[in-house]
Design a protein around this motif. Structure first.
Motif, short mmCIF file in Angstrom:
data_model
loop_
_atom_site.label_atom_id
_atom_site.label_comp_id
_atom_site.label_asym_id
_atom_site.label_seq_id
_atom_site.Cartn_x
_atom_site.Cartn_y
_atom_site.Cartn_z
N GLN A 2 20.38 -5.97 101.64
CA GLN A 2 19.76 -7.19 102.15
C GLN A 2 19.59 -8.26 101.08
O GLN A 2 19.49 -9.45 101.38
CB GLN A 2 18.41 -6.85 102.76
CG GLN A 2 18.50 -5.94 103.98
CD GLN A 2 19.22 -6.61 105.13
OE1 GLN A 2 19.10 -7.80 105.33
NE2 GLN A 2 19.98 -5.84 105.90
N THR A 3 19.52 -7.85 99.82
CA THR A 3 19.33 -8.84 98.75
C THR A 3 20.52 -9.78 98.62
O THR A 3 20.40 -10.84 98.01
CB THR A 3 19.09 -8.14 97.41
OG1 THR A 3 20.16 -7.20 97.18
CG2 THR A 3 17.77 -7.38 97.42
N LEU A 4 21.67 -9.40 99.19
CA LEU A 4 22.86 -10.24 99.11
C LEU A 4 23.00 -11.18 100.31
O LEU A 4 23.85 -12.06 100.30
CB LEU A 4 24.12 -9.35 99.03
CG LEU A 4 24.22 -8.39 97.85
CD1 LEU A 4 25.44 -7.50 98.01
CD2 LEU A 4 24.30 -9.15 96.55
N THR A 5 22.17 -10.98 101.33
CA THR A 5 22.34 -11.74 102.57
C THR A 5 22.17 -13.23 102.37
O THR A 5 22.99 -14.03 102.83
CB THR A 5 21.35 -11.24 103.64
OG1 THR A 5 21.56 -9.84 103.86
CG2 THR A 5 21.56 -11.99 104.94
N ASP A 6 21.10 -13.64 101.68
CA ASP A 6 20.76 -15.06 101.57
C ASP A 6 21.89 -15.88 100.96
O ASP A 6 22.35 -16.86 101.53
CB ASP A 6 19.48 -15.23 100.75
CG ASP A 6 18.28 -14.55 101.41
OD1 ASP A 6 18.39 -14.24 102.60
OD2 ASP A 6 17.27 -14.34 100.73
N ILE A 7 22.31 -15.48 99.78
CA ILE A 7 23.31 -16.27 99.05
C ILE A 7 24.69 -16.16 99.69
O ILE A 7 25.42 -17.15 99.78
CB ILE A 7 23.35 -15.86 97.56
CG1 ILE A 7 24.20 -16.88 96.78
CG2 ILE A 7 23.85 -14.44 97.38
CD1 ILE A 7 24.08 -16.72 95.28
N SER A 8 25.06 -14.97 100.19
CA SER A 8 26.38 -14.80 100.79
C SER A 8 26.47 -15.57 102.11
O SER A 8 27.51 -16.17 102.42
CB SER A 8 26.71 -13.33 101.02
OG SER A 8 25.75 -12.71 101.86
N LEU A 9 25.39 -15.58 102.90
CA LEU A 9 25.41 -16.31 104.17
C LEU A 9 25.53 -17.81 103.94
O LEU A 9 26.32 -18.50 104.61
CB LEU A 9 24.15 -16.01 104.97
CG LEU A 9 24.03 -16.77 106.30
CD1 LEU A 9 25.13 -16.35 107.27
CD2 LEU A 9 22.65 -16.55 106.93
N SER A 10 24.76 -18.34 103.00
CA SER A 10 24.80 -19.78 102.74
C SER A 10 26.18 -20.21 102.25
O SER A 10 26.70 -21.25 102.66
CB SER A 10 23.73 -20.18 101.72
OG SER A 10 23.93 -19.51 100.49
N GLY B 184 22.84 -20.81 96.78
CA GLY B 184 24.03 -20.84 97.63
C GLY B 184 24.32 -22.22 98.15
O GLY B 184 25.48 -22.65 98.20
N PHE B 185 23.26 -22.96 98.54
CA PHE B 185 23.45 -24.33 99.02
C PHE B 185 24.08 -25.21 97.95
O PHE B 185 25.01 -25.98 98.22
CB PHE B 185 22.11 -24.94 99.45
CG PHE B 185 21.51 -24.28 100.67
CD1 PHE B 185 22.31 -23.69 101.64
CD2 PHE B 185 20.14 -24.25 100.84
CE1 PHE B 185 21.76 -23.08 102.75
CE2 PHE B 185 19.58 -23.65 101.95
CZ PHE B 185 20.40 -23.06 102.90
N LEU B 186 23.57 -25.12 96.73
CA LEU B 186 24.12 -25.92 95.64
C LEU B 186 25.57 -25.51 95.34
O LEU B 186 26.40 -26.35 95.00
CB LEU B 186 23.25 -25.78 94.39
CG LEU B 186 21.84 -26.38 94.49
CD1 LEU B 186 21.05 -26.08 93.22
CD2 LEU B 186 21.90 -27.88 94.74
N THR B 187 25.85 -24.22 95.50
CA THR B 187 27.21 -23.74 95.28
C THR B 187 28.17 -24.33 96.30
O THR B 187 29.26 -24.80 95.95
CB THR B 187 27.26 -22.20 95.35
OG1 THR B 187 26.37 -21.64 94.38
CG2 THR B 187 28.68 -21.69 95.10
N ILE B 188 27.79 -24.34 97.57
CA ILE B 188 28.70 -24.86 98.59
C ILE B 188 28.80 -26.38 98.51
O ILE B 188 29.83 -26.95 98.87
CB ILE B 188 28.31 -24.38 100.00
CG1 ILE B 188 26.89 -24.84 100.37
CG2 ILE B 188 28.46 -22.89 100.11
CD1 ILE B 188 26.83 -25.99 101.31
N LEU B 189 27.75 -27.05 98.02
CA LEU B 189 27.87 -28.49 97.80
C LEU B 189 28.88 -28.76 96.70
O LEU B 189 29.65 -29.73 96.77
CB LEU B 189 26.51 -29.08 97.44
CG LEU B 189 25.47 -29.16 98.57
CD1 LEU B 189 24.18 -29.79 98.07
CD2 LEU B 189 26.01 -29.94 99.76
#
Length: 329
Positions: free
Chosen positions: A273-281, A199-204
């Protein structure tokens, strides 16, 4: 009241203008406060890393009618009293239990304790182990991925815009996005997992796209600087940011709507919950990326260029011509 299209047209023509460059000192102070605050958050509330980074044991109990998390915690601590335990509900009928690294004997006993506590056969309890070496490899590869991304970003922007100063401004904006997003993670106690890193790399990448759009307009405007345009370099940069403001807002809204739906409806309401990490970032990072491009990267680029002798001389001639015109009137 003006329509959105009229508002956008006024921004494009300069009839309406927000002082993104003129008040850059204020924006830089706010940005510094956000970055420093985000960097200090882990000192108060340490960043939580997932089991993929730290290593440990993981148990999944399926087929439950009552996935009470406290039951799992008590069951694990009945076998290993001092174990650090993290329990997550998976859907409506399963729980995932992550603990410190356990021996084979402890793993067997915890499996039996979980099965007895939830009243399910041992076949419904699966266990896995992630060693510290694998976790170290994941960490190293994540850092390499980030470093390569930033290096390629700097090189490509320098080649495309033919100036390293745009690359530096863009990289500072990207680092700003990354630090603030990670600070939000630490502040709210969310753990950083491989999905979050993706997710971080995606938002970058999104931040880079937004910055490139704005910088491309800046290059177009500043190529007309001097007596011909009647604008100083800073004014041309500010006009470019205003001209792309509506586009940035629209793009950001369109980007956060689906990720917000995944985060608030899928993860928080339905319990996926498996979607929380990537969707939040992605959700947090997209908002921060839009802010960083407008209030940090663009004004910073203007600051880098304004003291160049050629640009400084043109600005002085432009201001002198403007003053002369006012005197004549």
């Amino acid at each position: 009241m003006r329509s959105m299209s009229q508002f956008g047209n006024d921004l494009y023509t300069g009839k309406t203008s927000f002082p993104f460059v003129g008040r850059r000192r204020l924006w830089f102070i706010i940005a510094a406060i956000l970055v420093i605050g985000s960097a200090l958050v882990p000192l108060v509330r340490p960043i939580q890393f997932s089991i993929e980074f730290t290593g440990g044991s993981q148990f999944t109990v399926s087929g439950l009618s009552n996935p009470d998390q406290l039951i799992a915690t008590d069951a694990v601590q009945s076998v290993v009293p001092d174990a650090t335990t993290k329990v997550t509900t998976v859907g409506d009928s399963a729980v995932r239990v992550q603990t410190d690294q356990m021996t084979s004997e402890e793993t067997r006993e915890v499996t039996e304790a979980l099965a007895d506590a939830y009243g399910v056969p041992e076949s419904e309890v699966t266990s896995s182990f992630i060693g510290p070496t694998w976790g170290a490899d994941v960490t190293r590869q994540s850092m390499w991925g980030l470093a390569i991304f930033l290096a390629l970003t700097f090189l490509i922007l320098a080649l495309y815009f033919r100036t390293w100063k745009m690359s530096v401004a863009a990289i500072i904006g990207l680092v700003d996005v990354l630090i603030i997003t990670i600070g939000v993670y630490a502040l709210f106690g969310f753990e950083i997992s491989p999905a979050a890193v993706i997710g971080f790399l995606t938002i970058l990448s999104y931040a880079l796209y937004d910055t490139t759009v704005v910088f491309d307009k800046i290059r177009e405007n500043t190529s007309e600087d001097g007596e011909v345009s009647g604008r100083t370099f800073g004014e041309s940069v500010n006009l470019a940011v205003n001209q792309t403001l509506v586009r940035s807002i629209n793009t950001t809204v369109v980007a956060i709507l689906p990720t917000g739906a995944i985060l608030f409806i899928g993860a928080l309401w339905l319990g996926a919950q498996t979607l929380t990490d990537i969707s939040l970032s992605i959700f947090v990072g997209t908002i921060v990326a839009a802010y960083s491009t407008i209030f940090v990267a663009a004004p910073l680029y203007s600051l880098f260029r304004e003291n160049e002798p050629a640009i400084k001389a043109r600005d002085e001639r432009t201001l002198a011509a403007r003053s002369q015109a006012r005197v004549s009137v």
